[in-house]
Scaffold this motif. Structure first.
Motif, mmCIF file in Angstrom:
data_model
loop_
_atom_site.group_PDB
_atom_site.id
_atom_site.type_symbol
_atom_site.label_atom_id
_atom_site.label_comp_id
_atom_site.label_asym_id
_atom_site.label_seq_id
_atom_site.Cartn_x
_atom_site.Cartn_y
_atom_site.Cartn_z
ATOM 1 N N ARG A 36 35.881 58.231 1.939
ATOM 2 C CA ARG A 36 36.808 59.125 2.597
ATOM 3 C C ARG A 36 37.735 58.389 3.555
ATOM 4 O O ARG A 36 38.701 58.949 4.038
ATOM 5 C CB ARG A 36 36.036 60.168 3.408
ATOM 6 C CG ARG A 36 35.216 61.074 2.547
ATOM 7 C CD ARG A 36 36.100 61.879 1.633
ATOM 8 N NE ARG A 36 35.527 63.166 1.361
ATOM 9 C CZ ARG A 36 36.236 64.264 1.130
ATOM 10 N NH1 ARG A 36 37.528 64.224 1.138
ATOM 11 N NH2 ARG A 36 35.631 65.399 0.897
ATOM 12 N N THR A 37 37.393 57.193 3.892
ATOM 13 C CA THR A 37 38.275 56.374 4.739
ATOM 14 C C THR A 37 38.422 55.007 4.102
ATOM 15 O O THR A 37 37.473 54.532 3.490
ATOM 16 C CB THR A 37 37.677 56.188 6.159
ATOM 17 O OG1 THR A 37 36.430 55.520 6.048
ATOM 18 C CG2 THR A 37 37.497 57.493 6.891
ATOM 19 N N PRO A 38 39.524 54.323 4.235
ATOM 20 C CA PRO A 38 40.770 54.720 4.868
ATOM 21 C C PRO A 38 41.638 55.608 3.994
ATOM 22 O O PRO A 38 42.687 56.060 4.408
ATOM 23 C CB PRO A 38 41.470 53.378 5.095
ATOM 24 C CG PRO A 38 41.012 52.546 3.965
ATOM 25 C CD PRO A 38 39.597 52.953 3.688
ATOM 26 N N VAL A 39 41.236 55.832 2.777
ATOM 27 C CA VAL A 39 41.917 56.811 1.929
ATOM 28 C C VAL A 39 40.818 57.542 1.179
ATOM 29 O O VAL A 39 39.676 57.123 1.177
ATOM 30 C CB VAL A 39 42.870 56.156 0.893
ATOM 31 C CG1 VAL A 39 44.131 55.668 1.535
ATOM 32 C CG2 VAL A 39 42.162 55.075 0.127
ATOM 33 N N ARG A 40 41.212 58.624 0.530
ATOM 34 C CA ARG A 40 40.207 59.340 -0.234
ATOM 35 C C ARG A 40 40.199 58.833 -1.668
ATOM 36 O O ARG A 40 41.230 58.817 -2.332
ATOM 37 C CB ARG A 40 40.549 60.825 -0.226
ATOM 38 C CG ARG A 40 39.590 61.585 -1.077
ATOM 39 C CD ARG A 40 39.520 63.024 -0.722
ATOM 40 N NE ARG A 40 38.417 63.584 -1.481
ATOM 41 C CZ ARG A 40 38.514 64.608 -2.289
ATOM 42 N NH1 ARG A 40 39.674 65.207 -2.419
ATOM 43 N NH2 ARG A 40 37.475 65.030 -2.942
ATOM 44 N N LYS B 122 43.500 50.951 -0.844
ATOM 45 C CA LYS B 122 44.890 51.378 -1.021
ATOM 46 C C LYS B 122 45.377 51.145 -2.442
ATOM 47 O O LYS B 122 46.012 52.005 -3.044
ATOM 48 C CB LYS B 122 45.800 50.656 -0.036
ATOM 49 C CG LYS B 122 45.592 51.130 1.384
ATOM 50 C CD LYS B 122 46.341 50.274 2.361
ATOM 51 C CE LYS B 122 45.653 50.319 3.698
ATOM 52 N NZ LYS B 122 46.041 49.223 4.578
ATOM 53 N N ARG C 260 43.665 53.622 -4.719
ATOM 54 C CA ARG C 260 44.260 54.953 -4.600
ATOM 55 C C ARG C 260 45.500 55.088 -5.474
ATOM 56 O O ARG C 260 45.708 56.108 -6.130
ATOM 57 C CB ARG C 260 44.602 55.218 -3.128
ATOM 58 C CG ARG C 260 45.277 56.524 -2.850
ATOM 59 C CD ARG C 260 44.336 57.683 -2.873
ATOM 60 N NE ARG C 260 44.914 58.772 -3.667
ATOM 61 C CZ ARG C 260 44.276 59.877 -4.020
ATOM 62 N NH1 ARG C 260 43.027 60.045 -3.663
ATOM 63 N NH2 ARG C 260 44.877 60.787 -4.733
ATOM 64 N N ASP D 107 45.947 57.867 -8.382
ATOM 65 C CA ASP D 107 47.069 58.817 -8.417
ATOM 66 C C ASP D 107 47.633 58.908 -9.814
ATOM 67 O O ASP D 107 47.872 59.999 -10.341
ATOM 68 C CB ASP D 107 48.196 58.339 -7.486
ATOM 69 C CG ASP D 107 47.998 58.805 -6.073
ATOM 70 O OD1 ASP D 107 48.594 58.194 -5.161
ATOM 71 O OD2 ASP D 107 47.245 59.772 -5.868
ATOM 72 N N GLU E 73 47.004 63.040 -0.137
ATOM 73 C CA GLU E 73 47.689 62.433 -1.277
ATOM 74 C C GLU E 73 49.016 61.823 -0.868
ATOM 75 O O GLU E 73 49.423 60.789 -1.394
ATOM 76 C CB GLU E 73 47.945 63.493 -2.356
ATOM 77 C CG GLU E 73 46.672 63.978 -3.019
ATOM 78 C CD GLU E 73 46.883 65.242 -3.849
ATOM 79 O OE1 GLU E 73 45.891 65.735 -4.389
ATOM 80 O OE2 GLU E 73 48.028 65.732 -3.930
ATOM 81 N N LYS F 163 51.076 57.284 0.194
ATOM 82 C CA LYS F 163 52.245 56.841 -0.573
ATOM 83 C C LYS F 163 53.436 56.505 0.321
ATOM 84 O O LYS F 163 54.402 55.910 -0.117
ATOM 85 C CB LYS F 163 52.689 57.959 -1.527
ATOM 86 C CG LYS F 163 51.719 58.237 -2.636
ATOM 87 C CD LYS F 163 52.338 59.205 -3.641
ATOM 88 C CE LYS F 163 51.249 59.882 -4.429
ATOM 89 N NZ LYS F 163 51.695 61.044 -5.143
ATOM 90 N N GLU G 180 39.095 65.797 5.602
ATOM 91 C CA GLU G 180 40.411 65.363 5.141
ATOM 92 C C GLU G 180 41.265 64.858 6.304
ATOM 93 O O GLU G 180 42.110 63.984 6.133
ATOM 94 C CB GLU G 180 41.149 66.520 4.447
ATOM 95 C CG GLU G 180 40.638 66.845 3.052
ATOM 96 C CD GLU G 180 39.342 67.637 3.048
ATOM 97 O OE1 GLU G 180 38.921 68.057 4.142
ATOM 98 O OE2 GLU G 180 38.755 67.817 1.974
ATOM 99 N N ILE H 245 40.077 63.279 8.918
ATOM 100 C CA ILE H 245 39.569 61.934 9.199
ATOM 101 C C ILE H 245 40.164 60.945 8.210
ATOM 102 O O ILE H 245 40.516 59.819 8.577
ATOM 103 C CB ILE H 245 38.027 61.941 9.167
ATOM 104 C CG1 ILE H 245 37.541 62.738 10.365
ATOM 105 C CG2 ILE H 245 37.464 60.542 9.153
ATOM 106 C CD1 ILE H 245 36.065 62.817 10.534
ATOM 107 N N THR H 246 40.298 61.372 6.961
ATOM 108 C CA THR H 246 40.924 60.494 5.973
ATOM 109 C C THR H 246 42.354 60.155 6.385
ATOM 110 O O THR H 246 42.747 58.990 6.393
ATOM 111 C CB THR H 246 40.934 61.153 4.579
ATOM 112 O OG1 THR H 246 39.600 61.380 4.169
ATOM 113 C CG2 THR H 246 41.602 60.251 3.557
ATOM 114 N N SER I 29 42.509 57.771 9.257
ATOM 115 C CA SER I 29 42.135 56.405 8.877
ATOM 116 C C SER I 29 43.200 55.756 8.013
ATOM 117 O O SER I 29 43.441 54.552 8.127
ATOM 118 C CB SER I 29 40.781 56.396 8.166
ATOM 119 O OG SER I 29 40.874 57.069 6.933
ATOM 120 N N THR I 30 43.856 56.530 7.154
ATOM 121 C CA THR I 30 44.924 55.956 6.335
ATOM 122 C C THR I 30 46.004 55.380 7.237
ATOM 123 O O THR I 30 46.486 54.269 7.034
ATOM 124 C CB THR I 30 45.558 57.026 5.419
ATOM 125 O OG1 THR I 30 44.556 57.589 4.588
ATOM 126 C CG2 THR I 30 46.656 56.435 4.557
#
Lengths: 452, 328
Positions: A293-297, A347, A350, A354, B95, B99, B119, B121-122, B125-126
């Motif tokens: 869930r971190t740093p992206v899902r 990253k 991800r 996508d 999402e 990007k 979500e 938290i995501t 963190s992103t």
């Protein structure tokens, strides 16, 4: 020893048991091959008209392994072990601080060979011819175990060239290790053909890069195939790529490729290489980011992602900096370098997810007849598989653009009802399926309440 | 699920409008890093775009992105977009955010209208993982305890426990600080819990990132914002600046501490808007800024207002929104 002395020395028995516990039979054989590779690197260095830091060519070098219920044998022509190296370091348990190191080597824990031998059996013959020396060592483990005081071995035969004497001819140089008095469980497995074919598959993957550099490996007469790490490439695709050199604790080079390949779920996932040796892969677990869930899902691995390929390479002159465990079959998830790099991996990961999600949406829309052609599927079919280092790259994955498929404003209603009741309503409403009963009853109530 | 913009008219949330102005004052200080109008602003404008109005008008920021999850009514959002320099990206923030090019100085205001969930938290963190020195993160969350999960008719303790369980389910056990329990699911303590959870996420991420980096390039996070207010439901805003160690001096130069509402630790800045009339406000303004806490000027005839109300007003008088009250 006075009465005050407390005995704390390890017993040989415990030592051997502990040593062989954290490694599988296959991995220990792989370890022995790593030693051959290290020998090959040493050889190329010595022969050094080669100015290059990293060795890229192992042609002419080979490793031959023969396995049966009575013995294990590994033979190579990768330069041999110098008698002095054998005398001072190769048979030590652990790696003494003053041992000369080979840059970009695979062996760095100082236990590979001994652990592999002890794992397999109890009687060992090691013969090695180097440029300036030739030796033979025989070890009877059961005899050796009896003497708790003496941890040393001794050469049966030893020949060391004096200054002025000619080198041993190249053809003679190499190492041969034979293991007899196999442990019963090992004996069993060596007798099974399945074991051999699985071993071949594993070694082909683990030593993929070395095989590609020209190293020839044979197991029971079977030549191991060279595979390449492939990715789909065409002018509408760009594979995600990232690289960085860390210098903080010593130089570590990291490079990541994330892209797509064939639709084969067993191949899907991340492949992690340390000094060109595959240590983990194809990985579909949280270790490489699936489900984080971190740093992206990133979603959990699913057959929808079977085209995903992630290749991550860690290379360092000093092998101790690399994020592997002692069995070289997993990444050390606590290592700072891996934790740092995970964020970058995620990253790139991800961006491929996508794209694969878009492919999935396209397939669903096509099945529901919302669209008449699958542009993305077509684009993938007309792309070609190329070795990873030959594809077009970008800092995140790029695929062909498609028009947005409108997300449905509708939801599913799903429920069960007794068969006789449904059939009654089917008759009443003059419809022919349970689905239509659901739709009609919904519409009837809705219209009564909101539009009547 | 009804979007919150369909329930509340954002424009008449006075405390929120005060917060917005305060944040704007803080963002202005970023010019020590780079002229703030060259920053990128990412927000969640909804149909009102209030934060976009103020950041464009007051700070001149032109590179603007609004993340909008309701992709069904694109034409309505396009219609309400106030300036052409705002790009609306449709989709879930999980999402969209990965990007967006984040490797340039950015102000990100994640103005969620719901209680904390994974979500968010995501997204945090992103951003923290990808952004560069000089960027600012602001997160606004619904911190009304009974919005986590509806109160049942049962007793108070059971409600607290249900909230705790729900929060645990949403963020995962590994992200719940061990000393937090159902006792912390109250109006006063919930924002503190949220703060700890978010802080821990940021800390861990930066620690991993920094482990292989030279000291001068290490990335730090310094909290600047810790607001609590209720226009209806209690809201909690947390935020701060992300900067490289070598830019420590620049952060000092920004002098955020000169702003009275800056909070760098657990104690919050509570934005309280006294319920006063426009006439009362005008009279009060005449004695602003308050010189002593309990002064009563001769001019002032507002004896019916308590000292508390006067103090509350003095804290936010410069930011007080100008609504016009009309009798029809």
């Amino acid at each position: 020893m006075s009465k005050k002395t407390i005995f704390a020395k390890p017993t040989k028995n415990l030592f051997i048991e502990m040593l062989i516990r954290d490694i599988s039979l296959n991995d220990s054989i792989s370890d022995l091959i790593d030693n051959c590779v290290d020998g090959a690197i040493r050889l190329q260095k010595e022969d050094s008209s080669k100015k290059k830091e990293k060795i890229e060519d192992f042609s002419g070098l080979h490793v031959s392994i023969n396995i049966n219920g009575d013995k294990f044998e590994i033979k190579d022509n990768c330069g041999g072990i110098a008698s002095d190296l054998a005398r001072k370091y190769a048979f030590r348990f652990g790696r003494p601080k003053d041992m000369p190191s080979i840059k970009y080597s695979l062996g760095q824990f100082g236990i590979g060979m001994k652990r592999a031998l002890f794992k397999m059996g109890a009687l060992f013959e090691i013969r090695s011819t180097w440029k300036r020396s030739k030796f033979k060592v025989t070890i009877d483990l059961r005899e050796w175990e009896k003497d708790e005081e003496n941890w040393n071995f001794s050469f049966d035969e030893l020949q060391e060239k004096k200054t002025g004497e000619a080198d041993f001819p190249k053809k003679m140089r190499g190492t041969e290790i034979i293991v007899k008095n196999l442990n019963p469980d090992v004996k069993n497995r060596f007798n099974q053909e399945k074991f051999i074919s699985q071993l071949i598959e594993e070694i082909e993957l683990e030593h993929l890069n070395n095989l590609n550099k020209g190293l020839r490996i044979k197991i029971n007469g079977n030549k191991l195939k060279t595979n390449k790490l492939m990715l789909l490439d065409s002018d509408v695709f760009k594979t995600a790529h990232w690289k960085r050199t860390y210098k903080k604790y010593g130089e570590i080079n990291t490079e990541i490729y994330a892209g797509i390949s064939r639709e084969l779920s067993e191949e899907g996932g991340w492949y992690i290489f340390c000094n060109e040796r595959l240590i983990l892969g194809p990985d579909k677990s949280i270790t490489t980011g699936w489900g984080i869930r971190t740093p992206v899902r990133i979603p959990k691995y699913h057959i929808q992602f079977s085209r995903f390929r992630g290749y991550i390479f860690f290379t360092a002159g000093d092998a101790s900096l690399l994020p592997w465990n002692t069995s070289k079959n997993n990444v050390d998830i606590d290592s700072p370098i891996y934790r740092s790099v995970q964020q970058e991996m995620a990253k790139l990961h991800r961006s491929v997810i996508d794209f694969l999600n878009k492919v999935h949406s396209e397939n669903v829309a096509y099945e529901n007849e919302k669209i008449s052609e699958r542009k993305l599927e077509k684009a993938m079919k007309s792309a070609t598989l190329k070795p990873y280092n030959e594809v077009a790259t970008s800092d995140s994955f790029v695929g062909p653009k498609v028009t947005e498929i409108k997300k449905s404003n509708e939801v599913f209603i799903r429920y069960k009802k007794p068969k006789n009741k449904v059939e009654k309503l089917q008759k009443l409403l003059e419809v022919s399926s349970a689905k239509e009963v659901g739709e009609k009853t919904f519409d009837t109530v809705y219209n009564m309440e909101f539009e009547g | 699920m009804i979007s919150s913009y369909e329930k509340i008219d954002y424009r008449v949330r006075p405390a929120k409008s005060i917060e917005r102005k305060m944040l704007c004052d803080a963002f202005r200080k970023l010019t020590c890093f780079k002229n703030v109008k060259q920053y990128q602003y990412i927000g969640m404008g909804s149909i009102y775009f209030s934060d976009f109005y103020i950041t464009h008008k007051m700070l001149g920021i032109k590179n603007m992105i609004s993340i909008e999850k309701d992709a069904h009514r694109k034409d309505r959002f396009e219609f309400n977009r106030p300036y052409q320099c705002i790009k609306i990206e449709y989709g879930l923030s999980n999402e969209i955010l990965p990007k967006i090019e984040l490797n340039k100085p950015t102000i990100l205001w994640l103005d969620y209208d719901r209680p904390l969930k994974i979500e968010m938290i995501t997204d945090i963190s992103t951003f923290v993982s990808s952004t560069v020195s000089g960027s600012v993160l602001v997160v606004t969350i619904d911190a009304q305890p009974n919005n986590i999960v509806e109160n049942t008719g049962e007793n108070y303790i059971d409600n607290l426990k249900r909230r705790f369980d729900e929060l645990l389910k949403r963020i995962g056990r590994s992200r719940m600080p061990p000393s937090v329990s159902y006792k912390d699911m109250t109006r006063d303590r919930l924002p503190k819990v949220y703060r700890r959870i978010i802080d821990n996420v940021i800390k861990e991420l930066l620690s991993d990132k920094n482990s292989m980096i030279e000291d001068k390039d290490k990335i730090n996070y310094k909290q600047l914002f810790n607001f609590i207010y209720s226009d209806g439901a209690q809201m909690f805003t947390l935020g701060g600046i992300i900067y490289a160690e070598r830019d420590k001096k620049i952060v000092k130069k920004c002098n955020f501490n000169s702003l009275e509402f800056i909070r760098t630790a657990e104690s919050s800045c509570k934005i309280v808007v006294p319920k006063i009339t426009y006439r009362e406000k005008n009279s009060l303004d005449k004695i602003m800024p308050l010189i002593t806490q309990s002064s009563k000027s001769n001019e002032e005839q507002l004896n019916f207002l308590s000292q508390k109300e006067r103090n509350e007003y003095s804290k936010i008088y410069r930011y007080f929104p100008s609504f016009v009250e009309a009798e029809l």
